[in-house]
Design an enzyme around this catalytic site. Structure first.
Site, PDB file in Angstrom:
ATOM      1  N   CYS A 198      -3.264   8.490   2.885  1.00 41.67           N
ATOM      2  CA  CYS A 198      -2.278   8.245   1.459  1.00 41.67           C
ATOM      3  C   CYS A 198      -4.368   8.102   0.803  1.00 41.67           C
ATOM      4  CB  CYS A 198      -2.894   6.695   2.138  1.00 41.67           C
ATOM      5  SG  CYS A 198      -3.338   5.766   2.372  1.00 41.67           S
ATOM      6  N   GLU A 208       0.780  -1.265  -0.108  1.00 36.29           N
ATOM      7  CA  GLU A 208       0.085  -0.322  -0.179  1.00 36.29           C
ATOM      8  C   GLU A 208       1.062   1.026   0.160  1.00 36.29           C
ATOM      9  OE1 GLU A 208      -2.890   0.270  -0.198  1.00 36.29           O
ATOM     10  OE2 GLU A 208      -3.539  -2.007   0.026  1.00 36.29           O
TER      11      GLU A 208
HETATM   12  P1  NAP Z   1       8.338   5.199   5.028  1.00 37.54           P
HETATM   13  O1  NAP Z   1       8.947   5.902   5.097  1.00 37.54           O
HETATM   14  O2  NAP Z   1       8.061   4.232   2.722  1.00 37.54           O
HETATM   15  O3  NAP Z   1       8.150   3.859   5.992  1.00 37.54           O
HETATM   16  C1  NAP Z   1       6.925   3.577   5.754  1.00 37.54           C
HETATM   17  C2  NAP Z   1       7.688   1.588   7.187  1.00 37.54           C
HETATM   18  O4  NAP Z   1       8.468   1.605   6.622  1.00 37.54           O
HETATM   19  C3  NAP Z   1       8.390   2.458   8.539  1.00 37.54           C
HETATM   20  O5  NAP Z   1       7.942   1.653   9.714  1.00 37.54           O
HETATM   21  C4  NAP Z   1       9.848   2.216   8.178  1.00 37.54           C
HETATM   22  O6  NAP Z   1      10.586   1.931   9.016  1.00 37.54           O
HETATM   23  C5  NAP Z   1       9.775   1.553   7.367  1.00 37.54           C
HETATM   24  N1  NAP Z   1      10.970   0.985   6.304  1.00 37.54           N
HETATM   25  C6  NAP Z   1      12.267   2.199   6.102  1.00 37.54           C
HETATM   26  N2  NAP Z   1      12.835   1.531   5.024  1.00 37.54           N
HETATM   27  C7  NAP Z   1      12.645  -0.194   5.835  1.00 37.54           C
HETATM   28  C8  NAP Z   1      13.555  -0.644   4.604  1.00 37.54           C
HETATM   29  N3  NAP Z   1      14.406  -0.568   3.686  1.00 37.54           N
HETATM   30  N4  NAP Z   1      12.907  -2.035   5.149  1.00 37.54           N
HETATM   31  C9  NAP Z   1      12.157  -2.360   5.550  1.00 37.54           C
HETATM   32  N5  NAP Z   1      10.854  -1.139   5.942  1.00 37.54           N
HETATM   33  C10 NAP Z   1      12.116  -0.098   5.823  1.00 37.54           C
HETATM   34  O7  NAP Z   1       6.974   5.765   4.781  1.00 37.54           O
HETATM   35  P2  NAP Z   1       6.403   6.846   5.936  1.00 37.54           P
HETATM   36  O8  NAP Z   1       7.186   8.188   5.854  1.00 37.54           O
HETATM   37  O9  NAP Z   1       6.329   6.233   7.120  1.00 37.54           O
HETATM   38  O10 NAP Z   1       4.778   6.724   5.229  1.00 37.54           O
HETATM   39  C11 NAP Z   1       4.483   7.833   4.836  1.00 37.54           C
HETATM   40  C12 NAP Z   1       3.539   7.322   3.532  1.00 37.54           C
HETATM   41  O11 NAP Z   1       2.983   5.808   3.061  1.00 37.54           O
HETATM   42  C13 NAP Z   1       2.920   8.146   2.693  1.00 37.54           C
HETATM   43  O12 NAP Z   1       3.863   8.108   0.973  1.00 37.54           O
HETATM   44  C14 NAP Z   1       1.827   7.765   2.224  1.00 37.54           C
HETATM   45  O13 NAP Z   1       1.464   8.007   0.927  1.00 37.54           O
HETATM   46  C15 NAP Z   1       2.274   6.232   2.710  1.00 37.54           C
HETATM   47  N6  NAP Z   1       0.834   5.731   2.876  1.00 37.54           N
HETATM   48  C16 NAP Z   1       0.197   5.064   2.151  1.00 37.54           C
HETATM   49  C17 NAP Z   1      -0.876   3.864   2.507  1.00 37.54           C
HETATM   50  C18 NAP Z   1      -1.603   2.849   2.022  1.00 37.54           C
HETATM   51  O14 NAP Z   1      -2.820   2.405   2.284  1.00 37.54           O
HETATM   52  N7  NAP Z   1      -1.648   3.240   0.935  1.00 37.54           N
HETATM   53  C19 NAP Z   1      -1.383   4.645   4.021  1.00 37.54           C
HETATM   54  C20 NAP Z   1      -0.489   5.394   4.949  1.00 37.54           C
HETATM   55  C21 NAP Z   1       0.363   6.023   3.788  1.00 37.54           C
HETATM   56  P3  NAP Z   1      10.995   3.343  10.396  1.00 37.54           P
HETATM   57  O15 NAP Z   1      10.186   4.278   9.912  1.00 37.54           O
HETATM   58  O16 NAP Z   1      11.504   3.008  11.206  1.00 37.54           O
HETATM   59  O17 NAP Z   1      12.062   4.284   9.084  1.00 37.54           O
END
Ligand code: NAP
Length: 526
Positions: free
Chosen positions: A299, A260
């Protein structure tokens, strides 16, 4: 909140464990105060996953769907009992207003309750029957059925920062009902809420050993420790999604991954919607709500606002009038309608995105500077003003279809005719949700058909449901959540359909007597 930052431990292998040092510090985005720290350094993730596969699987597999549904319901009861504390955490760590916090917390509890009810409906079954038996040859008693059986691994749930409550439980509810133990990894920036909730659920003994684990801190070697029996459900940015899906171990072991990711969602106003009508009102109300709820950090939030070119002035006036009077500030104050973004890093990213959009769009209100707010220190807080932009020309515009500002910002895109609107919407490259507003049902039906292939969900609002619908951005557990292309090509929720990801689907060919005995312990998916 205490003055000394709390250390958030992880719950792995059936016990609370502390990582070494500090990887991230969680802050209050209004005051900049430090609230907690996380670290996953040095934690034994191989053992944690082994424990969940062994202990969690053993207890969940011995239950039928109704029994697991009861567990899911018990989790909802624990969360309901502690709700007030969660609200305070969401306000402090996520800058949520009470309304924002309710969407996150009550949304999670509501989804758990919904899946608990579905579990009761599946009764004593232990497998799911996907289709009716089919005959395969001349012999009438040689047939095939499609069964779905719970998978034998662990579901690793990696979540984004914006819904630390809802995202945790909307995934866990489905996984636990399916009989697959969960290892949840909340985003570090807002892990306080997930940590508090899981701590309460564990303390209450609501789940058997190994059914629910928690990793606070970075993912580290988590993906490396997966086997082909495990699964990954990821929510987050498109960039991280690529890293998760492309992780060498995930690729080598063919670990199923549901993504997602981000999405440049559209709302569209039909040409027949007169400025005095119910559809126009619903469109304006919903767009403002989507831009300001959770300070636009959803999102599913509306990012592109499609309006007939001749109505662009009226829409810009109506939206900016409401956005300018939205009270932005400390969510602890009763009259605040929109709080800050979750961190200053997110604020900087949102300003950068607004600047990119402003290269091809005029700023109608708001902008890429921290707003002046009474009693709030601009140097420590993470506020972004509600920002409306208006595209100068649709012909060569790219940023509006490509840049996700994860904050309270959206852009008006004027269109000329149905085909033009559909083609412009498709430039988003695949989205979670779109909403269309108008009085003419034929127009709405045509628009739904036109834009359907690039969406996971569409809300079509005519006057009959103008004040009755559940909202563009609110994800209902009965409905599919996910979208093609840029949105990650994933599928979550959608009632029983959501269980598919956690099951192995297989055809069983055999005599009709044998198949009948297998069907006796299966519940129909349909
Ligand atoms: P993110 O930076 O991509 O992080 C998401 C998750 O992935 C966090 O738990 C992060 O952990 C983890 N992560 C980071 N690097 C990783 C790796 N190499 N391997 C495994 N996991 C890793 O996203 P965010 O900034 O938290 O969220 C914002 C984004 O999410 C926006 O772009 C939004 O559109 C999207 N989003 C989508 C949905 C949907 O349902 N489609 C819902 C909500 C948000 P850490 O925090 O510890 O780095």
């Amino acid at each position: 909140m205490s003055a000394t930052p709390e250390t958030l431990d992880s719950y792995l292998s059936g016990r609370w464990q502390r990582g070494q040092g500090i990887e991230s510090t969680l802050i209050d985005p209004v005051s900049g105060d430090e609230l907690a720290t996380v670290s996953a350094k040095g934690l034994d993730l191989n053992s944690a996953l082994e424990f969940a596969r062994r202990e969690g699987q053993r207890s969940l597999r011995n239950m039928n769907y109704a029994e697991r549904g009861k567990l899911v319901g018990a989790v909802a009861d624990v969360l309901t009992a502690n709700r007030a504390r969660y609200e305070a955490i969401a306000i402090a760590n996520s800058g949520n207003t009470k309304m924002d916090a309710a969407i996150d917390i009550d949304g999670g509890i509501g989804t758990l309750k919904y899946y608990a009810r579905l579990g009761a409906g599946l009764g004593e079954a232990r497998t799911l029957l996907d289709e009716k038996p089919v005959r395969l040859a001349k012999a009438e008693n040689y047939q095939a059925i499609h069964l779905m059986v719970p998978r034998r691994g662990v579901a690793v749930h990696i979540n984004a920062f914006n819904f630390p409550g809802w995202a945790l439980w909307e995934k866990a509810a489905v996984s636990l009902l399916a009989g697959v133990p969960v290892l949840a990894k909340p985003a570090s920036a807002t892990a306080l809420l997930a940590h508090a909730m899981i701590k309460d659920v564990i303390a209450a003994g609501a789940l058997p050993a190994g059914a629910l684990s928690l990793l606070c801190g970075s993912a580290g070697g988590l993906l490396e420790a997966l086997t082909s029996e495990d699964l990954v459900a990821f929510t987050g940015s498109a960039d991280t999604a690529v890293r998760v899906r492309g992780h060498p171990n995930v690729v080598a072991k063919n670990v199923p991954v549901n993504i997602e990711a981000d999405s440049i969602n559209a709302a569209l106003l039909a040409p027949d919607a007169s400025p005095a009508g119910a559809a126009f009102d619903a469109f304006v109300r919903e767009t403002v709500r989507e831009m300001t709820v959770k300070a636009g950090q959803k999102c599913t939030a509306i990012r592109r606002i499609f309006v007939p070119a001749e109505m662009a002035d009226a829409v810009a006036d109506a939206l900016s009038g409401k956005l300018k009077t939205t009270k932005v500030g400390d969510p602890r104050q009763a009259d605040t309608r929109m709080g800050p973004l979750v961190t200053r890093a997110q604020q900087a990213a949102a300003f950068e995105g607004i600047r990119r959009l402003a290269c091809e769009a005029a700023i109608v209100c708001g902008g890429a500077d921290a707003p002046e707010l009474d009693g709030i220190d601009k140097a420590k807080s993470a506020f972004v003003a509600p920002t409306l932009l208006r595209l100068k020309s649709t012909d060569n515009a790219r940023a509006v279809h490509e840049v996700e500002v994860f904050g309270p910002a959206a852009t008006i895109v004027p269109y000329r005719g149905e085909q033009d609107a559909a083609a412009l919407i498709a430039r988003g490259g695949g989205s979670l949700v779109a909403s269309v507003y108008g009085e003419d049902k034929d127009f709405l039906a045509r628009m739904v058909s036109e834009i359907a292939p690039s969406h996971g969900r569409i809300l079509a609002v005519d006057p009959a449901i103008a004040t009755a619908h559940t909202g563009h951005g609110i994800v209902m557990p009965q409905c599919n959540h996910g979208g093609p292309g840029r949105a990650g090509a994933g599928e979550e929720l959608g009632g029983l359909f959501g269980l598919r990801f956690y099951h192995q689907r297989l055809a069983v060919q055999g005599s009709s007597e044998l198949l009948a005995s297998l069907q006796a312990t299966a519940a129909s998916m349909h």
